[in-house]
Design a protein around this motif. Structure first.
Motif, PDB file in Angstrom:
ATOM      1  N   VAL A 168       0.799  -1.197   0.124  1.00 35.73           N
ATOM      2  CA  VAL A 168      -0.340  -0.042   0.119  1.00 35.73           C
ATOM      3  C   VAL A 168       0.845   1.044  -0.007  1.00 35.73           C
ATOM      4  O   VAL A 168       1.798   1.144   0.808  1.00 35.73           O
ATOM      5  CB  VAL A 168      -1.052   0.112   1.306  1.00 35.73           C
ATOM      6  CG1 VAL A 168      -1.897   1.344   1.385  1.00 35.73           C
ATOM      7  CG2 VAL A 168      -1.865  -1.217   1.092  1.00 35.73           C
ATOM      8  N   LEU A 169       0.731   2.136  -0.939  1.00 33.12           N
ATOM      9  CA  LEU A 169       1.330   3.384  -0.871  1.00 33.12           C
ATOM     10  C   LEU A 169       0.398   4.497  -0.673  1.00 33.12           C
ATOM     11  O   LEU A 169      -0.808   4.486  -1.467  1.00 33.12           O
ATOM     12  CB  LEU A 169       2.086   3.690  -2.253  1.00 33.12           C
ATOM     13  CG  LEU A 169       3.074   2.584  -2.718  1.00 33.12           C
ATOM     14  CD1 LEU A 169       3.632   3.180  -4.110  1.00 33.12           C
ATOM     15  CD2 LEU A 169       4.146   2.350  -1.950  1.00 33.12           C
ATOM     16  N   THR A 170       0.674   5.529  -0.085  1.00 31.78           N
ATOM     17  CA  THR A 170      -0.105   6.557   0.452  1.00 31.78           C
ATOM     18  C   THR A 170       0.398   8.039   0.284  1.00 31.78           C
ATOM     19  O   THR A 170       1.500   8.068   0.657  1.00 31.78           O
ATOM     20  CB  THR A 170      -0.978   6.280   1.589  1.00 31.78           C
ATOM     21  OG1 THR A 170       0.071   6.160   2.645  1.00 31.78           O
ATOM     22  CG2 THR A 170      -2.107   5.307   1.513  1.00 31.78           C
ATOM     23  N   SER A 171      -0.408   8.759  -0.065  1.00 33.35           N
ATOM     24  CA  SER A 171      -0.032  10.189   0.237  1.00 33.35           C
ATOM     25  C   SER A 171      -0.271  10.841   1.632  1.00 33.35           C
ATOM     26  O   SER A 171      -1.346  10.186   2.084  1.00 33.35           O
ATOM     27  CB  SER A 171      -0.515  11.105  -0.611  1.00 33.35           C
ATOM     28  OG  SER A 171      -2.107  11.334  -0.829  1.00 33.35           O
ATOM     29  N   ASP A 172       0.097  12.022   2.215  1.00 33.43           N
ATOM     30  CA  ASP A 172      -0.180  12.110   3.625  1.00 33.43           C
ATOM     31  C   ASP A 172      -1.806  12.651   3.633  1.00 33.43           C
ATOM     32  O   ASP A 172      -2.211  12.645   4.906  1.00 33.43           O
ATOM     33  CB  ASP A 172       0.739  13.352   3.995  1.00 33.43           C
ATOM     34  CG  ASP A 172       0.519  14.722   3.453  1.00 33.43           C
ATOM     35  OD1 ASP A 172       0.128  14.637   2.122  1.00 33.43           O
ATOM     36  OD2 ASP A 172       1.231  15.616   3.640  1.00 33.43           O
ATOM     37  N   GLY A 173      -2.516  13.117   2.510  1.00 38.46           N
ATOM     38  CA  GLY A 173      -3.847  13.226   2.683  1.00 38.46           C
ATOM     39  C   GLY A 173      -4.600  12.042   3.026  1.00 38.46           C
ATOM     40  O   GLY A 173      -5.777  12.233   3.745  1.00 38.46           O
ATOM     41  N   VAL A 174      -4.151  10.651   2.903  1.00 41.13           N
ATOM     42  CA  VAL A 174      -4.515   9.624   3.402  1.00 41.13           C
ATOM     43  C   VAL A 174      -4.272   9.251   4.782  1.00 41.13           C
ATOM     44  O   VAL A 174      -4.708   9.173   5.797  1.00 41.13           O
ATOM     45  CB  VAL A 174      -4.218   8.271   2.584  1.00 41.13           C
ATOM     46  CG1 VAL A 174      -4.877   7.032   3.045  1.00 41.13           C
ATOM     47  CG2 VAL A 174      -5.022   8.693   1.186  1.00 41.13           C
ATOM     48  N   HIS A 175      -2.892   9.088   5.059  1.00 39.29           N
ATOM     49  CA  HIS A 175      -2.349   8.474   6.130  1.00 39.29           C
ATOM     50  C   HIS A 175      -2.177   9.494   7.503  1.00 39.29           C
ATOM     51  O   HIS A 175      -2.179   9.055   8.624  1.00 39.29           O
ATOM     52  CB  HIS A 175      -0.996   7.720   6.148  1.00 39.29           C
ATOM     53  CG  HIS A 175       0.027   8.654   5.577  1.00 39.29           C
ATOM     54  ND1 HIS A 175       0.306   8.609   4.130  1.00 39.29           N
ATOM     55  CD2 HIS A 175       0.613   9.750   6.114  1.00 39.29           C
ATOM     56  CE1 HIS A 175       1.651   9.526   3.983  1.00 39.29           C
ATOM     57  NE2 HIS A 175       1.629  10.223   5.166  1.00 39.29           N
ATOM     58  N   LYS A 176      -2.159  10.879   7.344  1.00 40.22           N
ATOM     59  CA  LYS A 176      -2.524  11.769   8.111  1.00 40.22           C
ATOM     60  C   LYS A 176      -3.783  12.083   8.661  1.00 40.22           C
ATOM     61  O   LYS A 176      -4.041  12.832   9.745  1.00 40.22           O
ATOM     62  CB  LYS A 176      -1.577  13.134   7.820  1.00 40.22           C
ATOM     63  CG  LYS A 176      -0.013  12.949   7.754  1.00 40.22           C
ATOM     64  CD  LYS A 176       0.746  14.167   7.468  1.00 40.22           C
ATOM     65  CE  LYS A 176       2.101  13.802   7.496  1.00 40.22           C
ATOM     66  NZ  LYS A 176       3.167  15.020   7.147  1.00 40.22           N
ATOM     67  N   GLN A 177      -4.711  11.552   7.856  1.00 39.59           N
ATOM     68  CA  GLN A 177      -6.140  11.679   8.364  1.00 39.59           C
ATOM     69  C   GLN A 177      -6.388  10.386   8.924  1.00 39.59           C
ATOM     70  O   GLN A 177      -7.546  10.549   9.611  1.00 39.59           O
ATOM     71  CB  GLN A 177      -6.925  11.815   7.088  1.00 39.59           C
ATOM     72  CG  GLN A 177      -8.247  12.441   7.312  1.00 39.59           C
ATOM     73  CD  GLN A 177      -8.230  13.739   7.920  1.00 39.59           C
ATOM     74  OE1 GLN A 177      -7.546  14.549   8.078  1.00 39.59           O
ATOM     75  NE2 GLN A 177      -9.481  13.872   8.820  1.00 39.59           N
TER      76      GLN A 177
END
Length: 232
Positions: A168-177
């Motif tokens: 799974v790869l994510t930008s911070d708009g996903v994992h910081k939320q």
């Protein structure tokens, strides 16, 4: 790994002016795919362009050269632009045991086996620097990256291994939320995938671009007759 896995991606602009996130994936004949996710620094067309260029260059880097070389290929491509635009980037290159990962900035990679979700990257942010040194960071430090595609030296590029079949790869708009537990719970729903992560992040009040790329664990992919595909 010598076959292209089932993977899917999703992205939402959110309340930003532009979507400065980008995803790249490329598989040469007889090889599995290399994956990249970039997040442009800022909310501008230049940031979006830098992210697209970085993700594409990294994904198309020769697999045998490894993920650090992919980051450096992205760096050369971004520096060849008109002097504007930068991005953070994570790239995952396949090998027999899973994926070799390299990154700059605060995009993330997780190993995902269909049950357990494990973060393998370590954010390059001012906030994480202070945490690593036993200090509590100020909230704004979460958004200050200490490395980027344009500026990172080779010795500053992070490396890790995601040693499972899924990724799974994510930008911070996903994992910081979203918490790690929430992300795992979303991924546990067969119909959710990358789109589920993005929709959940935006629905929870996310104020940034949100992008995810999910590579199905082999044991799950074998059970799926129709892959979920959402273009970023």
């Amino acid at each position: 790994m010598n076959s292209t896995p089932i993977w899917h991606t999703a992205s939402e602009r959110g309340p930003r002016t532009v979507n400065a996130d980008a995803v790249g994936a490329f598989a040469r004949h007889g090889h599995s795919a290399t994956f990249a996710l970039a997040d442009g620094v800022g909310d501008s067309p230049a940031a979006a362009r830098a992210a697209r260029v970085a993700a594409s260059a990294a994904a198309r880097s020769l697999e045998e050269n490894g993920p650090v070389a992919a980051i450096l290929a992205a760096q050369a491509a971004v520096r060849a632009l008109d002097g504007k635009g930068d991005a953070v980037l994570v790239v995952a290159v396949p090998f027999e045991g899973g994926y070799q990962v390299a990154w700059v900035g605060d995009v993330r990679a997780y190993a995902w086996d269909g049950v357990l979700l494990h973060q393998v990257t370590h954010d390059h942010t001012l906030a994480q620097y202070f945490r690593d040194h036993g200090q509590e960071p100020a909230p704004h430090m979460e958004h200050v990256v200490t490395t980027s595609v344009r500026t990172a030296r080779p010795d500053e590029i992070g490396t890790a291994v995601a040693g499972t079949g899924g990724l799974v790869l994510t930008s911070d708009g996903v994992h910081k939320q979203l918490s790690l537990t929430t992300m795992r719970d979303v991924l546990a729903r067969p119909e959710a995938g990358a789109a589920g992560l993005v929709e959940t992040a935006i629905g929870a009040g996310g104020r940034d671009n949100a992008t995810a790329l999910v590579v199905e664990p082999t044991r799950l992919a074998d059970l799926r007759t129709i892959p979920i595909v959402t273009a970023a």
